[in-house]
Write an enzyme that holds these catalytic residues in place. Sequence first.
Site, PDB file in Angstrom:
ATOM      1  N   VAL A 333      -3.111   6.580   4.321  1.00 12.15           N
ATOM      2  CA  VAL A 333      -3.952   5.993   3.283  1.00 12.15           C
ATOM      3  C   VAL A 333      -3.946   4.471   3.324  1.00 12.15           C
ATOM      4  O   VAL A 333      -4.918   3.838   2.889  1.00 12.15           O
ATOM      5  CB  VAL A 333      -3.537   6.483   1.873  1.00 12.15           C
ATOM      6  CG1 VAL A 333      -3.731   7.979   1.764  1.00 12.15           C
ATOM      7  CG2 VAL A 333      -2.122   6.094   1.529  1.00 12.15           C
ATOM      8  N   GLY A 518      -9.063   5.157   4.509  1.00 12.73           N
ATOM      9  CA  GLY A 518      -7.947   4.399   3.951  1.00 12.73           C
ATOM     10  C   GLY A 518      -8.326   3.636   2.691  1.00 12.73           C
ATOM     11  O   GLY A 518      -9.494   3.434   2.375  1.00 12.73           O
ATOM     12  N   HIS A 519      -7.284   3.211   1.953  1.00 12.56           N
ATOM     13  CA  HIS A 519      -7.508   2.462   0.722  1.00 12.56           C
ATOM     14  C   HIS A 519      -8.279   1.170   0.973  1.00 12.56           C
ATOM     15  O   HIS A 519      -9.162   0.789   0.209  1.00 12.56           O
ATOM     16  CB  HIS A 519      -6.166   2.136   0.059  1.00 12.56           C
ATOM     17  CG  HIS A 519      -5.546   3.316  -0.621  1.00 12.56           C
ATOM     18  ND1 HIS A 519      -4.191   3.405  -0.869  1.00 12.56           N
ATOM     19  CD2 HIS A 519      -6.092   4.459  -1.101  1.00 12.56           C
ATOM     20  CE1 HIS A 519      -3.930   4.552  -1.479  1.00 12.56           C
ATOM     21  NE2 HIS A 519      -5.066   5.200  -1.628  1.00 12.56           N
ATOM     22  N   MET A 520      -7.915   0.455   2.047  1.00 10.59           N
ATOM     23  CA  MET A 520      -8.574  -0.806   2.328  1.00 10.59           C
ATOM     24  C   MET A 520     -10.058  -0.595   2.596  1.00 10.59           C
ATOM     25  O   MET A 520     -10.904  -1.372   2.140  1.00 10.59           O
ATOM     26  CB  MET A 520      -7.913  -1.472   3.540  1.00 10.59           C
ATOM     27  CG  MET A 520      -8.474  -2.825   3.915  1.00 10.59           C
ATOM     28  SD  MET A 520      -8.157  -4.086   2.673  1.00 10.59           S
ATOM     29  CE  MET A 520      -9.765  -4.325   1.990  1.00 10.59           C
TER      30      MET A 520
END
Length: 857
Positions: A333, A518-520
């Site tokens: 993540v 992913g979070h980014m």
Amino acid sequence: MLKFFEIFKKGRSLESPEKALFQMKYGYFQNLLAGNNQALELITDLEQVCYGSKPFTLDYVINRVERLMAQVYDIAEDLGSLSGGRYPTLPEAVERIGQSIFQELVKKRTIEKTSLTIPLRQLSVERLSEVGGKAAHLGEIFNRVHLPVPRGFAVTAYAYHYFMESNGLYKRADRILKGLDIEDTARLVECCKEVQDSILAASLPSELEDCLQFEMDVLMRQFGPGVRVAVRSSATSEDSEASFAGQHSSVLGVDRDGFLNAYKSVAASTYNSRAVYYRRSKGYPDEYVIMSVLVIVMIEANASGVMYTRDPNDTGRNTVLINSVWGLGLNAVDGSVPTDFYEVDKADKQILSTRIANKKTLLAIGPNGEPKDREVPVELQRQPCLNEAQIMTLVDYGLTLEEHFGVPQDVEWAMDGSGKITILQSRQLNVDLFCALERKTCEEPDRKTIPGNPVLLRGGTTASRGKASGFAYVLNSDHNLLSVPEGAILVAAQTSPRYVSILGRVQAIITNVGSVTGHMASVAREFGVPTLVETGNATLAIPHGEEITVDATNQVVYQGRVEDILERKRRANPMKGSPTYRAAHMALKKIAVLNLSDPKSPNFTPEGCRTFHDVIRFAHEMSMREMFRISDDVELTRKSSVRIKVHLPMQILAVDLGKGLAIPPDTFEADVSQIRSIPFKSLLTGMTNPNVQWLGPIAMDWKGFASIVSESLMKDPANEDRMGGPSYAVLSEEYVNFNSRLGYHFAVVDSYCGAHVNDNYITFSFKGGAADIGRRSRRAVLIATIMKRLGFKTTLKGDLVHAEIKKYECPAMQEKLDMLGRLMGAVRLLDMVLSDDGRIEWYADEFMKGNYTFTRT
């Protein structure tokens, strides 16, 4: 306007007592006009901020509204002085409107008193305000969707509020963060650390501490004394329109002894620098983000990952995307390691594509409970984490969740050694709305490169669509995030939620590893920052400091600036839909909307004012009536006012301060030949230029204009009032102040043309129109463009144009005024046709050629 007063300093007296009275009233009038301009500038500033693409704070809006209210109140009082107290209820209207505006801006969110903790089995989406989105959704999945989730409980938002309030931490945080510029990264980090340290050092109330220990004891009885839990953020406003992906902390592998400190650590992450930057950029005041905490039993994960039930960059593709890694999913993540990738067709469940990464490390809980990286056995490094049956199970889970919640889902999952898949989180997936609107563009990206432009890098995965250019900043171990300059393109080894705090400074992001799930990547899409991940070698292929162009949509990085592909579409404001954005726009409706457009309406009164703009409009109209002692339906009978007979679709009333008109005493009309005012005569020469068609249509589509004024009115030269009421001129031989109201827009020309070059000047302001703010602003850009070509110094704010020119000889000033008169006539309706920024230069060129009707040959 100050030239007016210089006339009297030089001994040019006004002959009649009535004109002496006019001089006194003009002093009040000048104050009111100055206040009017300042108030309109403040309104324009607010419009630019609220309709612009950059984030803003509620404090900024409140500060501007306070200044605006004071200015509008002064205008109301100036009108009272000018009129001898004729409008005593106007200041009351200002107070009434101001109170209504501040009710919108200073609403405080209240926290309902609830239990301090709630077991997961008692949660559902109805309790989202109590426990935040992450915990509420997981409870919903357990109780109503009936998919596997971990056991656990939630520590409520009220518990956090109780902790913060009892230690005075809210007030301390407000004091430390007051006036903070979030773009000052060093200061942001420093202030946030100070707040976090205060939270970590504070003591939990005994009632809350006992409650937390009790819930941990329940889990120990169920799962044994060695049970370890994940302590995860579940703040209110998380997993809403703003995802807050990766902005708050989670602590893994926590036992009973470390649980209280883990809770405080997650609570303190409300104020970590990236979380503060994110929520203020997204328009969430601190009081809207209350940290509920989700506590779940750790899964001994053999594999973990993230699943999207829709491609966020291409909503036309009806697919499910899955990323996976060995061990715990934290590295998946946050995008710090390569991941396996699977794309599955939602309709027939066929696997469309598979990419198996070389997975050298995995994350696992060590003996002391801390997550540790471990080496993946060589035989598993290039093996897929999931078999086909497990992929299908995940897809079925994802589609079930999407159907239940009614929107595409972003799902975190873990699979234990037996192959059982457990859902750890499911939240709304924020897809690329631009792609949703422009599906053809998204379905058929142009994979061709641009000839003549060297390619530095090709390949990777589009995490956030778009194109950008800037200088590469390669982030290596010896670099610091604080050093990343404004406008740079960040090139890094991996994605990280830490980059959120610099998203406002970078044009794009390129990384060696990372994933679309992913979070980014999620946050980059929310902010509209083009992001290219999984390039493999970007930090080696792209030289530090090199000017580059990133095409994240087509996975190409060019050397140099490639103008042909750069997108001109303005980036959307990431705050849109947030509490601050909504509050500011609700307030703007009570500030900038003009309801009092018709002075003849019975509602044109102080009581009829519903916005600050109404008050300004009312005061401006009434001040002119007071100044010139006229009303719209009364014939001129005062010696101080003279009607100018000119073949223009407007009524012009003039007051001669001395030698401005050559007319006999007690004359109430003057034709153009009797005008002696040098600047006014020059201006009228331009306005009456035979090539300027005031009385006929310009080359335009009349659809947008038909609802405002009928074409028949435009063809009746005898109707002087059809362009919005009388215009006014205050003049002398060398001076004019001309206030014109043409339909829905306003123009003011103030000029002095005398023998001394240092005294000569022209100032011009223009605002308004009948079209929407976009078209009005385009016309303002056109006016500013032409004024610059005429040699004026120009400032532009939204649909408000200011221009000035000084210290030219009188003949040169006369030429400028002539052209200004032509411009006022030529652009009168262009706000109705300027639908495209690209046409502005054409209109400017045609005007300079003398094509004032903009007829295409």
